[in-house]
Scaffold this active site. Structure first.
Site, PDB file in Angstrom:
ATOM      1  N   CYS A   1      67.244  37.697 -25.498  1.00 61.98           N
ATOM      2  CA  CYS A   1      67.434  39.142 -25.620  1.00 61.98           C
ATOM      3  C   CYS A   1      68.685  39.609 -24.876  1.00 61.98           C
ATOM      4  O   CYS A   1      69.084  40.753 -25.013  1.00 61.98           O
ATOM      5  CB  CYS A   1      66.184  39.881 -25.159  1.00 61.98           C
ATOM      6  N   GLU A  34      59.807  44.709 -21.270  1.00 64.32           N
ATOM      7  CA  GLU A  34      61.148  44.124 -21.386  1.00 64.32           C
ATOM      8  C   GLU A  34      61.328  43.822 -22.865  1.00 64.32           C
ATOM      9  O   GLU A  34      60.760  42.865 -23.380  1.00 64.32           O
ATOM     10  CB  GLU A  34      61.230  42.877 -20.489  1.00 64.32           C
ATOM     11  N   LEU A  35      62.092  44.677 -23.550  1.00 68.17           N
ATOM     12  CA  LEU A  35      62.109  44.645 -25.013  1.00 68.17           C
ATOM     13  C   LEU A  35      63.440  44.106 -25.539  1.00 68.17           C
ATOM     14  O   LEU A  35      64.139  43.407 -24.833  1.00 68.17           O
ATOM     15  CB  LEU A  35      61.793  46.051 -25.535  1.00 68.17           C
ATOM     16  N   GLU A  37      68.930  43.295 -33.478  1.00 71.99           N
ATOM     17  CA  GLU A  37      69.165  42.011 -32.804  1.00 71.99           C
ATOM     18  C   GLU A  37      69.205  40.917 -33.851  1.00 71.99           C
ATOM     19  O   GLU A  37      68.262  40.795 -34.646  1.00 71.99           O
ATOM     20  CB  GLU A  37      67.948  41.702 -31.920  1.00 71.99           C
ATOM     21  N   SER A  67      59.406  42.235 -28.681  1.00 72.28           N
ATOM     22  CA  SER A  67      60.184  43.162 -29.500  1.00 72.28           C
ATOM     23  C   SER A  67      59.880  44.613 -29.147  1.00 72.28           C
ATOM     24  O   SER A  67      58.794  44.940 -28.648  1.00 72.28           O
ATOM     25  CB  SER A  67      59.861  42.921 -30.974  1.00 72.28           C
ATOM     26  N   ASN A 125      60.794  32.561 -26.747  1.00 67.85           N
ATOM     27  CA  ASN A 125      62.151  32.032 -26.519  1.00 67.85           C
ATOM     28  C   ASN A 125      62.336  31.371 -25.154  1.00 67.85           C
ATOM     29  O   ASN A 125      63.173  30.494 -24.995  1.00 67.85           O
ATOM     30  CB  ASN A 125      63.220  33.094 -26.796  1.00 67.85           C
ATOM     31  N   LYS A 179      48.726  35.958 -22.243  1.00 66.87           N
ATOM     32  CA  LYS A 179      48.748  35.546 -23.657  1.00 66.87           C
ATOM     33  C   LYS A 179      50.160  35.092 -24.013  1.00 66.87           C
ATOM     34  O   LYS A 179      51.073  35.895 -24.138  1.00 66.87           O
ATOM     35  CB  LYS A 179      48.358  36.702 -24.586  1.00 66.87           C
ATOM     36  N   PRO A 180      50.343  33.767 -24.171  1.00 64.12           N
ATOM     37  CA  PRO A 180      51.665  33.284 -24.582  1.00 64.12           C
ATOM     38  C   PRO A 180      51.870  33.530 -26.076  1.00 64.12           C
ATOM     39  O   PRO A 180      50.921  33.825 -26.799  1.00 64.12           O
ATOM     40  CB  PRO A 180      51.585  31.778 -24.288  1.00 64.12           C
ATOM     41  N   ALA A 181      53.111  33.376 -26.533  1.00 59.52           N
ATOM     42  CA  ALA A 181      53.400  33.524 -27.964  1.00 59.52           C
ATOM     43  C   ALA A 181      52.727  32.397 -28.745  1.00 59.52           C
ATOM     44  O   ALA A 181      52.595  31.276 -28.245  1.00 59.52           O
ATOM     45  CB  ALA A 181      54.905  33.488 -28.193  1.00 59.52           C
TER      46      ALA A 181
HETATM   47  P1  ADP Z   1      59.376  38.189 -31.246  1.00 60.21           P
HETATM   48  O1  ADP Z   1      59.989  38.988 -32.344  1.00 60.21           O
HETATM   49  O2  ADP Z   1      60.336  37.733 -30.218  1.00 60.21           O
HETATM   50  O3  ADP Z   1      58.430  37.124 -31.706  1.00 60.21           O
HETATM   51  P2  ADP Z   1      57.096  39.815 -30.655  1.00 60.21           P
HETATM   52  O4  ADP Z   1      57.138  41.149 -30.025  1.00 60.21           O
HETATM   53  O5  ADP Z   1      56.643  39.719 -32.066  1.00 60.21           O
HETATM   54  O6  ADP Z   1      58.556  39.237 -30.444  1.00 60.21           O
HETATM   55  O7  ADP Z   1      56.232  38.805 -29.783  1.00 60.21           O
HETATM   56  C1  ADP Z   1      56.160  38.842 -28.397  1.00 60.21           C
HETATM   57  C2  ADP Z   1      54.726  38.728 -27.986  1.00 60.21           C
HETATM   58  O8  ADP Z   1      54.017  39.813 -28.562  1.00 60.21           O
HETATM   59  C3  ADP Z   1      54.032  37.454 -28.447  1.00 60.21           C
HETATM   60  O9  ADP Z   1      53.151  37.019 -27.439  1.00 60.21           O
HETATM   61  C4  ADP Z   1      53.250  37.926 -29.661  1.00 60.21           C
HETATM   62  O10 ADP Z   1      52.098  37.161 -29.909  1.00 60.21           O
HETATM   63  C5  ADP Z   1      52.869  39.331 -29.240  1.00 60.21           C
HETATM   64  N1  ADP Z   1      52.560  40.214 -30.367  1.00 60.21           N
HETATM   65  C6  ADP Z   1      53.063  40.159 -31.621  1.00 60.21           C
HETATM   66  N2  ADP Z   1      52.532  41.127 -32.380  1.00 60.21           N
HETATM   67  C7  ADP Z   1      51.654  41.810 -31.607  1.00 60.21           C
HETATM   68  C8  ADP Z   1      50.795  42.930 -31.817  1.00 60.21           C
HETATM   69  N3  ADP Z   1      50.730  43.553 -32.985  1.00 60.21           N
HETATM   70  N4  ADP Z   1      50.045  43.354 -30.785  1.00 60.21           N
HETATM   71  C9  ADP Z   1      50.136  42.743 -29.591  1.00 60.21           C
HETATM   72  N5  ADP Z   1      50.918  41.700 -29.334  1.00 60.21           N
HETATM   73  C10 ADP Z   1      51.683  41.226 -30.317  1.00 60.21           C
END
Ligand code: ADP
Length: 487
Positions: free
Chosen positions: A291, A257-258, A391, A236, A159, A182-184
């Protein structure tokens, strides 16, 4: 320094320039899509555990050189990195909007915000002080040293593709840590662009390493590796919990930070102009996908009708569309899963008696992806609704009425989350009372936009722990050691 991005370039041309710069890092792998159009933008490597370990090798190899630089020099490099980001503000914004969807003006705002974390941390590098503690024996001195924790891992969400990285990266590098990031998977291009700018700013190879690909494999490899001393995660609560369990293996230090579920309270004595303005800024930034966005509105009976009608009128004016189009203030949702969640929440609320005052449906735009949702105001919000439990991460504002302050505080605190909360009042005594009573880490008191590089951002309860921003952020990346010195 010359930039290749002239002011007359279109967003598409600016993105092409960036794809050329980061070309060595974009190969076949995970496809990155433009959420507004579904167009393919580029692919990034779908790496796993081996690449994750390779990044730690590089970070470890660079660690001694980086931590031994004088703090002033680390600060100078961070400042240069921040300056380069600002020079490239428009081109970075174009790249960010292309992979993330938010309006260009918001994306440029994010780049400035992201650069401010580097700038602030640059100054903090020079303020990592030790202490000389008075000893209880005349022949002893107690020296307290602050030292970098070592290699820090950073895992970020989609986001805020730039700011969520620099908020962690700035303090980590200022403290003398080297990092692996590690970016999303939805937004790796902005991260790779930051890596390119960092190198260009003179940050040595191996100090800031980026790995894209399989989330569980990459983070798993990092948490199994005793060389990784710290993990800072934004995302998350579910994934945060998984990471916390894995971190037990090496007792890796954590900052999490969740999720959040922010209440927004409007009292009878509020300045309604400011409350409406704050609510709109707060709720619809990034199409509601932050968030700290308000998830639920509680409005006192004496101003309920007035607030709701002014808020409805304000959100009717918001233009939904592609982030690169003129005048747009609400872009697409990030993906179809995001859209499904928003629709499920709204349908559930309507089935449980809520009514639509504004919006409440998709907005279909010719030639664009079917991923736009109208700014929405629902009335008759109750605690059983999904909207109250999870959320929503979308442009939906459910509103309920309250009579007494205590009732509002109880409703506001009735959440497992504790990240951000907002309230509007002109009564100074109430302001302090309510601020103290809310169980949230970030409180907007007559302020819908509290985020800033100086402040200690972070949550309580299921929103996690650790504080990012300001001098507080430095704590996460520093070890405290003392030397008991007998003279
Ligand atoms: P969102 O719901 O906002 O996408 P996530 O928690 O799924 O939030 O994603 C945030 C980050 O966590 C991203 O970089 C994603 O790749 C990573 N992520 C998602 N699933 C996993 C997992 N099972 N283990 C480690 N990292 C993860």
């Amino acid at each position: 320094m010359t930039t290749e991005t002239g002011s007359r370039q279109s967003p598409e041309e600016r993105v092409r320039v960036w794809l050329g710069r980061i070309a060595p890092e974009i190969r076949s792998g995970i496809g990155v899509q433009n959420p507004a159009t579904d167009e393919f933008v580029a692919s990034v490597p779908n790496d796993g555990a081996a690449a994750a370990r390779g990044a730690v090798d590089r970070a470890e190899a660079a660690a001694a050189q980086w931590r031994n630089l004088v703090a002033e020099e680390r600060g100078r490099l961070l400042l240069r990195f921040a300056e380069r980001m600002l020079e490239e503000q428009d081109s970075l914004a174009a790249l960010l909007t292309t992979e993330q969807g938010k309006p260009l003006a918001e994306a440029a705002g994010e780049i400035r915000y992201a650069a401010s974390f580097l700038r602030f941390a640059a100054g903090e590098a020079e303020r990592i002080y030790g202490e000389l503690v008075p000893a209880s024996q005349a022949d002893k001195r107690i020296l307290v040293l602050r030292q970098p924790v070592g290699v820090a891992a950073i895992v970020t969400p989609w986001n805020f593709p730039a700011a969520m990285i620099t908020r962690k990266l700035g303090p980590a590098l200022a403290a003398g840590c080297t990092v692996v990031v590690k970016p999303a998977e939805q937004t790796p291009l902005t991260a790779l662009a930051l890596g390119w700018l960092a190198r260009e700013a003179g940050i040595p190879d191996g100090v800031f390493n980026i790995v894209t690909g399989e989330p569980a494999a990459i983070t798993g490899a990092w948490l199994e590796d005793p060389r990784v001393r710290k993990l800072s995660f934004t995302g998350s609560t579910e994934v945060g919990r998984l990471l916390m369990a894995k971190a037990s293996r090496n007792l890796t230090r954590l900052s999490l930070e969740l999720g959040g579920h922010a209440p927004f309270l409007v009292f009878d004595d509020a300045d309604l102009d400011r409350a409406v303005e704050g609510a709109v800024i707060n709720k619809f930034r990034n199409a509601g996908q932050t968030c700290i966005c308000a998830n639920r509105f509680y409005v006192q009976a004496g101003v309920y009708d007035e607030f709701v009608s002014r808020y409805a009128a304000a959100i009717r004016e918001l233009k939904v569309g592609r982030g690169t189009d003129e005048g747009v203030s609400i872009g697409p949702l990030i993906d179809d899963t995001g859209m499904a969640k928003v629709e499920t929440h709204v349908e559930d609320a309507l089935a449980r008696g809520a009514t639509v005052r504004e919006g409440g449906k998709r907005v279909r735009l010719p030639g664009l992806a079917d991923r736009f949702y109208a700014p929405t105001l629902l009335e008759g919000f109750t605690p059983e609704m999904l909207l109250a439990q999870e959320e929503t991460f979308g442009p939906v504002s459910p509103a309920a009425r309250f009579v007494h302050e205590e009732e509002a505080i109880a409703m506001a605190n009735a959440s497992r989350y504790g990240l951000a909360a907002y309230f509007y009042t002109r009564d100074a005594a109430r302001l302090m009372r309510v601020a103290e009573a809310l169980e949230y880490g970030v409180i907007g008191a007559n302020d819908g936009a509290p985020s800033t590089a100086q402040a200690p951002f972070g949550g309580m309860k299921h929103s996690g722990f650790g504080r990012e921003g300001g001098r507080y952020a430095m704590e996460d990346y520093l070890e405290t050691k003392y030397v008991s010195w007998r003279i």
